[in-house]
Structures are given as C-alpha cells and as structure tokens.
Design a protein around this motif. Sequence first.
Motif, PDB file in Angstrom:
ATOM      1  N   THR A   1      25.609 -33.202 -10.944  1.00 45.98           N
ATOM      2  CA  THR A   1      26.077 -32.978  -9.582  1.00 45.98           C
ATOM      3  C   THR A   1      24.995 -32.233  -8.823  1.00 45.98           C
ATOM      4  O   THR A   1      24.403 -31.292  -9.355  1.00 45.98           O
ATOM      5  CB  THR A   1      27.397 -32.192  -9.569  1.00 45.98           C
ATOM      6  OG1 THR A   1      28.394 -32.991 -10.203  1.00 45.98           O
ATOM      7  CG2 THR A   1      27.842 -31.865  -8.153  1.00 45.98           C
ATOM      8  N   TYR A   2      24.728 -32.691  -7.605  1.00 49.41           N
ATOM      9  CA  TYR A   2      23.707 -32.068  -6.746  1.00 49.41           C
ATOM     10  C   TYR A   2      24.418 -31.406  -5.561  1.00 49.41           C
ATOM     11  O   TYR A   2      25.243 -32.033  -4.897  1.00 49.41           O
ATOM     12  CB  TYR A   2      22.729 -33.132  -6.234  1.00 49.41           C
ATOM     13  CG  TYR A   2      22.074 -33.936  -7.338  1.00 49.41           C
ATOM     14  CD1 TYR A   2      20.893 -33.497  -7.938  1.00 49.41           C
ATOM     15  CD2 TYR A   2      22.641 -35.126  -7.783  1.00 49.41           C
ATOM     16  CE1 TYR A   2      20.303 -34.230  -8.962  1.00 49.41           C
ATOM     17  CE2 TYR A   2      22.054 -35.873  -8.805  1.00 49.41           C
ATOM     18  CZ  TYR A   2      20.885 -35.417  -9.398  1.00 49.41           C
ATOM     19  OH  TYR A   2      20.300 -36.138 -10.402  1.00 49.41           O
ATOM     20  N   LEU A   3      24.060 -30.133  -5.312  1.00 52.59           N
ATOM     21  CA  LEU A   3      24.686 -29.378  -4.227  1.00 52.59           C
ATOM     22  C   LEU A   3      23.626 -28.898  -3.241  1.00 52.59           C
ATOM     23  O   LEU A   3      22.508 -28.555  -3.643  1.00 52.59           O
ATOM     24  CB  LEU A   3      25.403 -28.145  -4.794  1.00 52.59           C
ATOM     25  CG  LEU A   3      26.499 -28.412  -5.839  1.00 52.59           C
ATOM     26  CD1 LEU A   3      26.833 -27.122  -6.580  1.00 52.59           C
ATOM     27  CD2 LEU A   3      27.751 -28.960  -5.171  1.00 52.59           C
ATOM     28  N   ASN A   4      24.001 -28.857  -1.954  1.00 55.58           N
ATOM     29  CA  ASN A   4      23.094 -28.221  -0.995  1.00 55.58           C
ATOM     30  C   ASN A   4      23.422 -26.725  -0.906  1.00 55.58           C
ATOM     31  O   ASN A   4      24.362 -26.241  -1.565  1.00 55.58           O
ATOM     32  CB  ASN A   4      23.146 -28.925   0.376  1.00 55.58           C
ATOM     33  CG  ASN A   4      24.432 -28.657   1.140  1.00 55.58           C
ATOM     34  OD1 ASN A   4      25.363 -28.045   0.605  1.00 55.58           O
ATOM     35  ND2 ASN A   4      24.484 -29.110   2.380  1.00 55.58           N
TER      36      ASN A   4
ATOM     37  N   LEU B   1      31.076 -22.333  -2.564  1.00 56.60           N
ATOM     38  CA  LEU B   1      31.705 -22.264  -3.886  1.00 56.60           C
ATOM     39  C   LEU B   1      31.360 -20.968  -4.616  1.00 56.60           C
ATOM     40  O   LEU B   1      31.889 -20.708  -5.695  1.00 56.60           O
ATOM     41  CB  LEU B   1      31.277 -23.462  -4.741  1.00 56.60           C
ATOM     42  CG  LEU B   1      31.706 -24.847  -4.220  1.00 56.60           C
ATOM     43  CD1 LEU B   1      31.065 -25.948  -5.054  1.00 56.60           C
ATOM     44  CD2 LEU B   1      33.231 -24.994  -4.231  1.00 56.60           C
ATOM     45  N   GLY B   2      30.457 -20.160  -4.031  1.00 51.96           N
ATOM     46  CA  GLY B   2      30.060 -18.916  -4.684  1.00 51.96           C
ATOM     47  C   GLY B   2      29.309 -19.148  -5.987  1.00 51.96           C
ATOM     48  O   GLY B   2      29.479 -18.406  -6.956  1.00 51.96           O
ATOM     49  N   ILE B   3      28.487 -20.202  -5.999  1.00 47.69           N
ATOM     50  CA  ILE B   3      27.721 -20.516  -7.213  1.00 47.69           C
ATOM     51  C   ILE B   3      26.285 -20.032  -7.036  1.00 47.69           C
ATOM     52  O   ILE B   3      25.655 -20.323  -6.017  1.00 47.69           O
ATOM     53  CB  ILE B   3      27.726 -22.043  -7.482  1.00 47.69           C
ATOM     54  CG1 ILE B   3      29.148 -22.515  -7.787  1.00 47.69           C
ATOM     55  CG2 ILE B   3      26.784 -22.393  -8.637  1.00 47.69           C
ATOM     56  CD1 ILE B   3      29.278 -24.029  -7.909  1.00 47.69           C
ATOM     57  N   ASP B   4      25.799 -19.328  -8.042  1.00 50.26           N
ATOM     58  CA  ASP B   4      24.425 -18.825  -8.011  1.00 50.26           C
ATOM     59  C   ASP B   4      23.574 -19.767  -8.863  1.00 50.26           C
ATOM     60  O   ASP B   4      23.595 -19.708 -10.088  1.00 50.26           O
ATOM     61  CB  ASP B   4      24.411 -17.398  -8.584  1.00 50.26           C
ATOM     62  CG  ASP B   4      23.018 -16.779  -8.474  1.00 50.26           C
ATOM     63  OD1 ASP B   4      22.182 -17.322  -7.720  1.00 50.26           O
ATOM     64  OD2 ASP B   4      22.785 -15.762  -9.159  1.00 50.26           O
ATOM     65  N   ASN B   5      22.856 -20.680  -8.190  1.00 52.56           N
ATOM     66  CA  ASN B   5      22.109 -21.719  -8.909  1.00 52.56           C
ATOM     67  C   ASN B   5      20.926 -22.122  -8.039  1.00 52.56           C
ATOM     68  O   ASN B   5      21.101 -22.711  -6.969  1.00 52.56           O
ATOM     69  CB  ASN B   5      23.056 -22.905  -9.166  1.00 52.56           C
ATOM     70  CG  ASN B   5      22.366 -24.093  -9.806  1.00 52.56           C
ATOM     71  OD1 ASN B   5      21.189 -24.348  -9.564  1.00 52.56           O
ATOM     72  ND2 ASN B   5      23.111 -24.827 -10.600  1.00 52.56           N
ATOM     73  N   ALA B   6      19.719 -21.786  -8.482  1.00 59.60           N
ATOM     74  CA  ALA B   6      18.529 -21.974  -7.638  1.00 59.60           C
ATOM     75  C   ALA B   6      18.256 -23.447  -7.341  1.00 59.60           C
ATOM     76  O   ALA B   6      17.820 -23.782  -6.244  1.00 59.60           O
ATOM     77  CB  ALA B   6      17.320 -21.348  -8.335  1.00 59.60           C
ATOM     78  N   THR B   7      18.511 -24.338  -8.287  1.00 57.31           N
ATOM     79  CA  THR B   7      18.159 -25.753  -8.103  1.00 57.31           C
ATOM     80  C   THR B   7      19.247 -26.540  -7.386  1.00 57.31           C
ATOM     81  O   THR B   7      18.983 -27.592  -6.812  1.00 57.31           O
ATOM     82  CB  THR B   7      17.920 -26.437  -9.467  1.00 57.31           C
ATOM     83  OG1 THR B   7      19.148 -26.397 -10.208  1.00 57.31           O
ATOM     84  CG2 THR B   7      16.816 -25.748 -10.241  1.00 57.31           C
ATOM     85  N   GLY B   8      20.485 -26.072  -7.459  1.00 55.41           N
ATOM     86  CA  GLY B   8      21.595 -26.842  -6.907  1.00 55.41           C
ATOM     87  C   GLY B   8      22.033 -27.985  -7.810  1.00 55.41           C
ATOM     88  O   GLY B   8      22.877 -28.780  -7.427  1.00 55.41           O
ATOM     89  N   VAL B   9      21.471 -28.059  -9.014  1.00 58.14           N
ATOM     90  CA  VAL B   9      21.837 -29.149  -9.937  1.00 58.14           C
ATOM     91  C   VAL B   9      22.799 -28.624 -11.002  1.00 58.14           C
ATOM     92  O   VAL B   9      22.513 -27.631 -11.674  1.00 58.14           O
ATOM     93  CB  VAL B   9      20.587 -29.735 -10.632  1.00 58.14           C
ATOM     94  CG1 VAL B   9      20.983 -30.880 -11.563  1.00 58.14           C
ATOM     95  CG2 VAL B   9      19.581 -30.204  -9.593  1.00 58.14           C
TER      96      VAL B   9
END
Length: 534
Positions: free
Chosen positions: A174-177, A184-192
Amino acid sequence: MKTRTLAVAVVLSVVSMTRVPAQQAPADLILTNGKIITVDERFTIAQAVAVRGDRFIAVGSDQAIGKLAGPSTRRIDLRGKAVIPGLIDNHMHLLRAGTTWQYEVRWDGVASRAEALERLRARAKTVAAGEWIYTLGGWTIEQFADDSRPFTRAELDRVVPDHPLLLQASYYKTYLNSRALQTLGIDNATGVIDEAGVRAVAARVPVASGDRLEASTRQMISDLNKAGLTSFGSAGCETDVLPLYRRLADQGQLNVRVFCITGAAAANPQQVDRVVAQVPSMKLFQGDRFIDHVFYGESVYGPLHDPMFVPTTNPQPDELAQWRRIATEIAKAGLPLHVHANMTNTIDAFLTQVELVHKEHPIRNLRWTLAHVNQINASQLERMKALGMYAAVHPWAVINGGINRTVFGEAAIDMPPLRTIQESGITWGLGSDGTRANQILPFTTLWWAVTGKMVGGRVTVGPEQTISREDALIAHTRRNAFFVFRENDLGSIQAGKLADLLVLDRDYLTIPADQIKDIKPVMTIVGGRIVFGS
Ligand SMILES: [Zn+2]
C-alpha cells in the motif's frame, strides 16, 4: 444410442430455432441482422433473437425472428455486430465493493502509469480538499508498461497534495501520501506499507453507508453492466448490505443477478463447535432469479485459508481435523460448498479430507467446488473428478503475474495451469476474485486466458497453458451458470433462458487475440431490459 440422442437433439434444435407459434403473443424486443454467438452446446451462430418479458423466446434467422414481431415490438438492427450472453463472474466480493466504490479510483486493466496518475488528478479536482481518495486493489505496479517503479511519497504528494491518498496494490503493498500518513497517524518515511499491514490500513478508510451506500452501489452496478457483467457468484453477501439489493430487485431496478456464497467461517476449535451446530439449519435456494443463496463458503476454517503470496503451505493435522468437522456437517446437510483453496499442499490436504467425508456422506451431487486453484495440478484434477467436484478458476496472475514471478519463481508460469484444467475434462468456470485480489474486467480476463499476458503485457502463463477463445467464453458464460446453479436460466442465448446479453463493438471470435481486452459492449441487456447503451 449415441446416434439416436444426437438425432433427437438436432430435430429439437431445428424446431426451436425456426418455430413460429401462431397463437403466441408477439415479441417485446427483437434484435436482427447480427452475429449471435449463442454459446449453446453446439456453439451455434445465429442472425437474430427475440425476447418476451424477461426471457428469450426464439433464436434463428432474420426471417424467422422477424415473423415474431407485432405492432408494438421494439426492433434493434444490429448492423452485423456480434452478440454474446451476459458475462458471469463466478466469484467476486460484490457487496463489499459497493461500500467503497464511490471513493475508489479504479485501475482495472490500466496499463500506463501516466494514465493511472491522470485518473487521480482528475478525481482530486472533483472531491473536496481533505476528503479521502483511494484505490483498494484490482491492480499492481507491475502492470504499468511505461514505468513500474514503486510509487514514492514525494511523487504522490505532487499528484494529490490536498487529499489523503491510499493506493492498495492487490494485497501486496500500500502506498500513502503525506496527508494520508498524517490523517492515519502513521509514522512512516517512505509511505509504503508492506504485505503484512495491507489489510489493517485498508480497514481504516471511510466506507459508504445509508444513502451514500445506495449511490455508491448503483454507480458500481452501472460500471459493471458497462463492462459486460450481468451475474455474480458473490463471496460474502454481507447482511448489512444485502437488504439494499433486495429493495432494488423488488423495485425492478437491480441490474445484476447476485448468487451468494456465505457461511460462518470458524477461526478456532470453539468457533467450530458453534458452526457445527449452525450448519444443519442453514437454508439455501430460497431466493429468486435476481438474488439467491447457493453455496456455503468461501472459508471453512480460518487457519487453513491460503494467503496469496507465500511460496508454500503446510496444513497441520489438528487444523485439518477441524476443517473436516465442518465439512462433514455441510455434507450431512446436503449443502453445496465453494471453498478457497489455492496452494498445492492445501489442495492435496483438502482433497484427502473430502475423500474421508465422502465415504460417510457422499458429496457427488452437491457441486463441491475448489475456488482460485492457481497451483492445482493434473493429479488433483483427477481426484476431484473422481469425487464429482468442480473448479472455480480465479487467475490472480492477470494482475499479480509480476509478484508471482518474484514469490514463486518459474512455477508462476503455470499459475493457474489453464490448459491442463481445460483438458482434464473437469467442469470449470472463470471468475476474478475481485475487486481487491484481482481486476474485474471480463474482457481482460478472456484476453489473458487466450494470450497468457498479464495487464501491461508481461507474459505470465506459458503459451502451453493458454486456451481457445471459444473455451474461454464458455467458461465465462455457460459453465459459470452451473457455478451459480442457474444452468437452465443463464449462460447461453437459447429460447426459454433469461434474456441477458451483450452487443459488442467488435467480433470476439475474429479480431486479433491481443484486441480482446479492448472489446467494449455497446449495449447490455438484463432480463430483457436495456441496462446500458441505447
Ligand atoms: Zn478466496
């Protein structure tokens, strides 16, 4: 005996194709001057077809069918166009898809990254800033012929800066902008998000309910009719959505037929106790020609539910014992079973269990079906035939072929072994398992079956595993009618059957094979009503 049967069949067929009963009321609709690919048992090609009410009343020559017209009969001149039966998908998660359809930018069959991104930009212009835009499966990055590098967060931020954006590739990534990560409060540098987290993040996006659910579902059904689909084996048939379909059907506004595959899947031995107690009271076949419940499925015992992208499975004896407890009750109750089974080891293990069940409670006439079967082999097909079982084939490779190559290596070339299945003589049908695991466009599926190419053109099935376009069409129509228990009503254009058909913009039987994916229905008719085109 054989000759006599054949002679009777020929006489009956000639009578039904030319008979013009004097007392009969005129047809409501006739379509003439076409190439009617009936997909009957002899694959008859006719010129014209007549409809009264919601059924075909005759198929034959322009002259014979013309005689069925009265003063108020609607006439359609096909101008040589090809007509085929309405296409049936024997396994799609139809009702669930309606809950997300209005938010989704679908990429079914889109072979270009540039076009995919353009569809996102276009949607962003029509949706208020801050509202979700997403696509939940039905595509993979490998289908983009122009550029199949993974999406980056920066790229998605450029294309859709002001909306939370989630792009789910099959069940693989899943790819996120940035807006989505923030929302969503997700800590993810790549967004993947990797495979293990795909389902959890998908569960957090908004879905339609109430009035929006009706609008979203109506839009989806309209898109499905436009794609040529008229009937479904529906995996799930969620009880909070099904009443909407019932209401549409009662209002004469349901433009697809829905045949449910439902049951309570057990996740542990305690739940098996509960399911075993419930199965005897399960009632199927209480519905009508638009909505019915026809199968127990698609899961029997959760721990044995094959994931999509693991190289091999190892079903455990204690799990199989739980599986068999439920299967035994299903057999005892005389119910049809349509069960998710994809990996070689799992199929072997299930067949061993079914053979044991069958000794006590014969299943031969219950249409027990293995679904997906991407790793099935010839000896398993022989065991299934001996048990009177069937195969619902859902070629995940149509979009997942590139991932399959990564996960399964060379074995991916035979996933699924379509010609082996066809030549085994087993009764089998085509479905998608969409809208997340796979794309749902039936002409893309047919193109794959005939050419072996996944969306975007990467070869995923060896040329030795492709089949003829006639066999592919039969598997998506007449054979699938068997998989929704409507072989007397659906799947071919014959007098007496329900009038579901497609008028095509080009001839499925004669165009170059690579163009099959580009075929567009110009008209779709369900039960004698024009539901798409004019
Ligand atoms: Zn499944």
